[in-house]
Design a protein around this motif. Structure first.
Motif, PDB file in Angstrom:
ATOM      1  N   LEU A 117       0.748  -1.350   0.004  1.00  0.00           N
ATOM      2  CA  LEU A 117       0.029  -0.038  -0.029  1.00  0.00           C
ATOM      3  C   LEU A 117       1.023   1.437   0.047  1.00  0.00           C
ATOM      4  CD1 LEU A 117      -2.792   1.347   0.093  1.00  0.00           C
ATOM      5  CD2 LEU A 117      -2.739   1.109   2.448  1.00  0.00           C
ATOM      6  N   ASN A 118       0.778   1.852  -1.208  1.00  0.00           N
ATOM      7  CA  ASN A 118       1.519   3.164  -1.173  1.00  0.00           C
ATOM      8  C   ASN A 118       0.614   4.492  -1.749  1.00  0.00           C
ATOM      9  OD1 ASN A 118       4.053   1.619  -0.817  1.00  0.00           O
ATOM     10  ND2 ASN A 118       3.757   0.920  -2.947  1.00  0.00           N
ATOM     11  N   MET A 119       1.208   5.441  -1.932  1.00  0.00           N
ATOM     12  CA  MET A 119       0.643   6.627  -2.354  1.00  0.00           C
ATOM     13  C   MET A 119       1.380   7.418  -3.472  1.00  0.00           C
ATOM     14  SD  MET A 119      -0.214  10.252   0.173  1.00  0.00           S
ATOM     15  CE  MET A 119      -0.604   8.948   1.511  1.00  0.00           C
ATOM     16  N   LEU A 120       0.467   7.875  -4.267  1.00  0.00           N
ATOM     17  CA  LEU A 120       1.173   8.668  -5.552  1.00  0.00           C
ATOM     18  C   LEU A 120       0.482  10.162  -5.412  1.00  0.00           C
ATOM     19  CD1 LEU A 120       0.132   6.004  -8.430  1.00  0.00           C
ATOM     20  CD2 LEU A 120       2.297   6.242  -6.997  1.00  0.00           C
ATOM     21  N   ILE A 121       1.523  11.104  -5.575  1.00  0.00           N
ATOM     22  CA  ILE A 121       1.353  12.404  -5.172  1.00  0.00           C
ATOM     23  C   ILE A 121       1.849  13.063  -6.292  1.00  0.00           C
ATOM     24  CG2 ILE A 121       0.967  12.157  -2.827  1.00  0.00           C
ATOM     25  CD1 ILE A 121       3.869  13.272  -2.499  1.00  0.00           C
ATOM     26  N   ASN A 122       1.424  14.563  -6.297  1.00  0.00           N
ATOM     27  CA  ASN A 122       2.319  15.263  -7.401  1.00  0.00           C
ATOM     28  C   ASN A 122       3.690  15.647  -6.952  1.00  0.00           C
ATOM     29  OD1 ASN A 122       0.253  16.829  -5.373  1.00  0.00           O
ATOM     30  ND2 ASN A 122       1.765  18.405  -6.027  1.00  0.00           N
ATOM     31  N   PRO A 123       4.711  15.618  -7.831  1.00  0.00           N
ATOM     32  CA  PRO A 123       5.930  16.271  -7.465  1.00  0.00           C
ATOM     33  C   PRO A 123       5.855  17.588  -7.647  1.00  0.00           C
ATOM     34  CG  PRO A 123       5.887  15.414  -9.644  1.00  0.00           C
ATOM     35  CD  PRO A 123       4.450  14.995  -9.220  1.00  0.00           C
ATOM     36  N   LEU A 124       7.037  18.117  -7.167  1.00  0.00           N
ATOM     37  CA  LEU A 124       7.050  19.695  -7.230  1.00  0.00           C
ATOM     38  C   LEU A 124       7.612  20.052  -8.648  1.00  0.00           C
ATOM     39  CD1 LEU A 124       8.567  20.259  -3.597  1.00  0.00           C
ATOM     40  CD2 LEU A 124       6.359  20.116  -4.124  1.00  0.00           C
ATOM     41  N   THR A 125       8.096  19.448  -9.300  1.00  0.00           N
ATOM     42  CA  THR A 125       8.419  19.760 -10.709  1.00  0.00           C
ATOM     43  C   THR A 125       7.829  18.773 -11.512  1.00  0.00           C
ATOM     44  OG1 THR A 125      10.578  18.547 -10.421  1.00  0.00           O
ATOM     45  CG2 THR A 125      10.251  21.018 -10.267  1.00  0.00           C
ATOM     46  N   ASP A 126       7.395  18.943 -12.760  1.00  0.00           N
ATOM     47  CA  ASP A 126       6.790  17.882 -13.488  1.00  0.00           C
ATOM     48  C   ASP A 126       7.507  16.820 -13.998  1.00  0.00           C
ATOM     49  OD1 ASP A 126       4.758  19.850 -13.915  1.00  0.00           O
ATOM     50  OD2 ASP A 126       5.145  20.428 -15.928  1.00  0.00           O
ATOM     51  N   PHE A 127       6.996  15.509 -14.140  1.00  0.00           N
ATOM     52  CA  PHE A 127       7.774  14.307 -14.134  1.00  0.00           C
ATOM     53  C   PHE A 127       6.759  13.207 -14.820  1.00  0.00           C
ATOM     54  CE2 PHE A 127       8.850  10.075 -12.136  1.00  0.00           C
ATOM     55  CZ  PHE A 127       9.785  10.065 -12.596  1.00  0.00           C
ATOM     56  N   GLU A 128       7.245  12.367 -15.709  1.00  0.00           N
ATOM     57  CA  GLU A 128       6.597  11.450 -16.329  1.00  0.00           C
ATOM     58  C   GLU A 128       7.150  10.145 -16.553  1.00  0.00           C
ATOM     59  OE1 GLU A 128       5.137  12.577 -20.382  1.00  0.00           O
ATOM     60  OE2 GLU A 128       4.858  14.535 -20.050  1.00  0.00           O
ATOM     61  N   LEU A 129       6.458   9.152 -16.340  1.00  0.00           N
ATOM     62  CA  LEU A 129       7.062   7.710 -16.108  1.00  0.00           C
ATOM     63  C   LEU A 129       6.927   7.137 -17.733  1.00  0.00           C
ATOM     64  CD1 LEU A 129       5.117   6.077 -13.231  1.00  0.00           C
ATOM     65  CD2 LEU A 129       7.511   6.993 -13.374  1.00  0.00           C
ATOM     66  N   ASP A 130       7.996   6.317 -17.833  1.00  0.00           N
ATOM     67  CA  ASP A 130       8.032   5.444 -19.115  1.00  0.00           C
ATOM     68  C   ASP A 130       7.040   4.632 -19.397  1.00  0.00           C
ATOM     69  OD1 ASP A 130      10.413   6.965 -19.529  1.00  0.00           O
ATOM     70  OD2 ASP A 130      11.597   5.166 -19.234  1.00  0.00           O
ATOM     71  N   TRP A 131       6.847   4.273 -20.740  1.00  0.00           N
ATOM     72  CA  TRP A 131       5.857   2.918 -20.995  1.00  0.00           C
ATOM     73  C   TRP A 131       6.354   1.580 -20.360  1.00  0.00           C
ATOM     74  CZ3 TRP A 131       0.991   3.721 -22.485  1.00  0.00           C
ATOM     75  CH2 TRP A 131       0.584   4.554 -23.273  1.00  0.00           C
ATOM     76  N   HIS A 132       5.544   1.141 -19.564  1.00  0.00           N
ATOM     77  CA  HIS A 132       6.111  -0.304 -19.310  1.00  0.00           C
ATOM     78  C   HIS A 132       5.140  -1.215 -18.807  1.00  0.00           C
ATOM     79  CE1 HIS A 132       5.180   2.145 -15.664  1.00  0.00           C
ATOM     80  NE2 HIS A 132       5.078   1.118 -14.997  1.00  0.00           N
ATOM     81  N   ARG A 133       5.428  -2.515 -18.549  1.00  0.00           N
ATOM     82  CA  ARG A 133       4.763  -3.625 -17.886  1.00  0.00           C
ATOM     83  C   ARG A 133       5.459  -3.824 -16.347  1.00  0.00           C
ATOM     84  NH1 ARG A 133       1.431  -5.751 -22.089  1.00  0.00           N
ATOM     85  NH2 ARG A 133       2.673  -6.523 -23.841  1.00  0.00           N
ATOM     86  N   ASN A 192      13.382   7.593 -25.907  1.00  0.00           N
ATOM     87  CA  ASN A 192      11.925   8.509 -25.423  1.00  0.00           C
ATOM     88  C   ASN A 192      11.200   7.718 -24.367  1.00  0.00           C
ATOM     89  OD1 ASN A 192       9.768  10.188 -24.830  1.00  0.00           O
ATOM     90  ND2 ASN A 192       9.958  11.113 -26.675  1.00  0.00           N
ATOM     91  N   ARG A 193      10.364   6.732 -24.911  1.00  0.00           N
ATOM     92  CA  ARG A 193       9.392   5.767 -24.035  1.00  0.00           C
ATOM     93  C   ARG A 193       8.308   6.607 -23.326  1.00  0.00           C
ATOM     94  NH1 ARG A 193      13.323   0.807 -21.583  1.00  0.00           N
ATOM     95  NH2 ARG A 193      15.000   0.927 -23.298  1.00  0.00           N
ATOM     96  N   LYS A 194       8.019   7.879 -23.943  1.00  0.00           N
ATOM     97  CA  LYS A 194       6.938   8.313 -23.585  1.00  0.00           C
ATOM     98  C   LYS A 194       6.094   8.823 -24.560  1.00  0.00           C
ATOM     99  CE  LYS A 194       9.626  10.202 -19.528  1.00  0.00           C
ATOM    100  NZ  LYS A 194      10.688   9.649 -19.780  1.00  0.00           N
ATOM    101  N   GLU A 195       6.205   8.681 -25.950  1.00  0.00           N
ATOM    102  CA  GLU A 195       5.664   8.998 -27.059  1.00  0.00           C
ATOM    103  C   GLU A 195       3.930   8.447 -27.110  1.00  0.00           C
ATOM    104  OE1 GLU A 195       8.012   9.362 -30.818  1.00  0.00           O
ATOM    105  OE2 GLU A 195       9.165   7.669 -29.503  1.00  0.00           O
ATOM    106  N   PHE A 196       3.277   9.195 -27.735  1.00  0.00           N
ATOM    107  CA  PHE A 196       1.667   8.676 -27.748  1.00  0.00           C
ATOM    108  C   PHE A 196       1.706   7.255 -28.805  1.00  0.00           C
ATOM    109  CE2 PHE A 196      -1.950   8.113 -30.551  1.00  0.00           C
ATOM    110  CZ  PHE A 196      -2.689   8.509 -29.822  1.00  0.00           C
ATOM    111  N   ILE A 197       0.801   6.333 -28.167  1.00  0.00           N
ATOM    112  CA  ILE A 197       0.747   4.994 -28.848  1.00  0.00           C
ATOM    113  C   ILE A 197      -0.620   4.926 -29.268  1.00  0.00           C
ATOM    114  CG2 ILE A 197       0.663   2.680 -28.191  1.00  0.00           C
ATOM    115  CD1 ILE A 197       3.048   2.635 -26.613  1.00  0.00           C
TER     116      ILE A 197
END
Length: 293
Positions: A117-133, A192-197
């Motif tokens: 059990l974790n929590m996901l919150i907004n960072p103080l600067t923008d951030f994106e995760l890569d596509w993954h399984r 990149n690993r963040k492009e539109f799919i």
């Protein structure tokens, strides 16, 4: 949540890779868990809780150096959190969320194991995760990918529960039980690993909405520093399928503190005993980490 369709949520995940339950929490529950979350966020950003997901790093292990610029908090059930943790005991082990997890995994609460059990919150600067399984490395061959996707498809159930508006999670529906298309393979392995799919959608959650998803679905996330985010993020395992879950769960260090977890919640104690059995099975085994980055 009661359903007139047998294993409704299981069937929706089997078909699409995810299922959304709107207004899963009452207004009172939203307020209760939001207050508990805000207290823990403040505590962590002040440097009083070291178990956080640091902006710029996607997967464990996360840096130990303190920074308030974090996008997640781990170990919400950790005994060292004391009273800050107690509200999350009752959320994670509530009969109504265990009923959903049980529907997905086709078992009752006695067949479920505690996981994370974790929590996901907004960072103080923008951030994106890569596509993954979550537990299949992107570099695997098509043959290995196909084999891994068929292995223990319903060994666990993973969720996001929004306490504020949340439009961070991006998924490719129906990608959880098939190998990647040429476009997907390219865009999950390039620099990149963040492009539109093609076919991707953003999962839009209102406060109190719950999404369970198969962690083999192609997914990523985009975190805006301007939009507050408080989302509970966790998972449950199915007893007797722990071997396939072990690396993804134990990589978070839960075995180090699990024996010290004490709770007044009977369901949580029941779930805990199942996970203790798994940690003992893999004691002194170096499992490593599921993903890199």
């Amino acid at each position: 949540m009661p359903s007139t369709t047998l294993h409704k949520y299981h069937e929706e995940i089997a078909e699409n890779g995810f299922t959304i339950i709107r207004q899963f929490l009452t207004a009172e529950e939203i307020a209760q868990y939001r207050k508990a979350s805000e207290d823990l966020i403040k505590y962590t950003r002040e440097g009083k809780w070291p178990h956080a997901r640091t902006r710029g790093k996607q997967f464990p292990p996360w840096p130990k150096d303190f920074t308030p610029d974090i996008w997640g908090i781990t170990g919400l059930l950790h005994p060292e959190l004391g009273e800050l943790s107690k509200p999350f005991h009752d959320f994670y082990a509530s009969d109504k969320i265990l009923a959903v997890a049980g529907d997905i995994l086709k078992t009752d609460k006695y067949g479920l194991s505690m996981e994370l059990l974790n929590m996901l919150i907004n960072p103080l600067t923008d951030f994106e995760l890569d596509w993954h399984r979550d537990t299949i490395k992107p570099e695997v061959s098509e043959e290995e990918e196909a084999e891994l996707l068929l292995k223990d498809q319903y060994d666990g159930a993973q969720f996001n529960l929004a306490l504020l508006e949340d439009n961070c999670l991006i998924v490719v529906p129906k990608s959880h039980n098939r190998i990647r298309t040429p476009e997907e393979r390219k865009k999950t392995t390039n620099d990149n690993r963040k492009e539109f799919i093609q076919g991707q959608i953003t999962v839009e959650l209102a406060p109190g909405d719950l999404v369970f998803y198969n962690n083999n679905i192609l997914h990523r996330a985009a975190y805006s520093s301007k939009n507050l985010r408080i989302t509970l993020h966790g998972s449950y395992g199915r007893v007797n399928h722990g071997d396939s879950r072990a690396k993804g769960i134990l990589q978070h260090g839960i075995a180090d503190w699990l024996p010290d977890l004490k709770s007044d919640n009977e369901n949580l104690n029941l779930l805990k005993e199942k996970l203790i059995a798994l940690t003992k099975k893999f004691e002194n085994v170096q499992l490593g980490y599921a993903l890199e980055g």
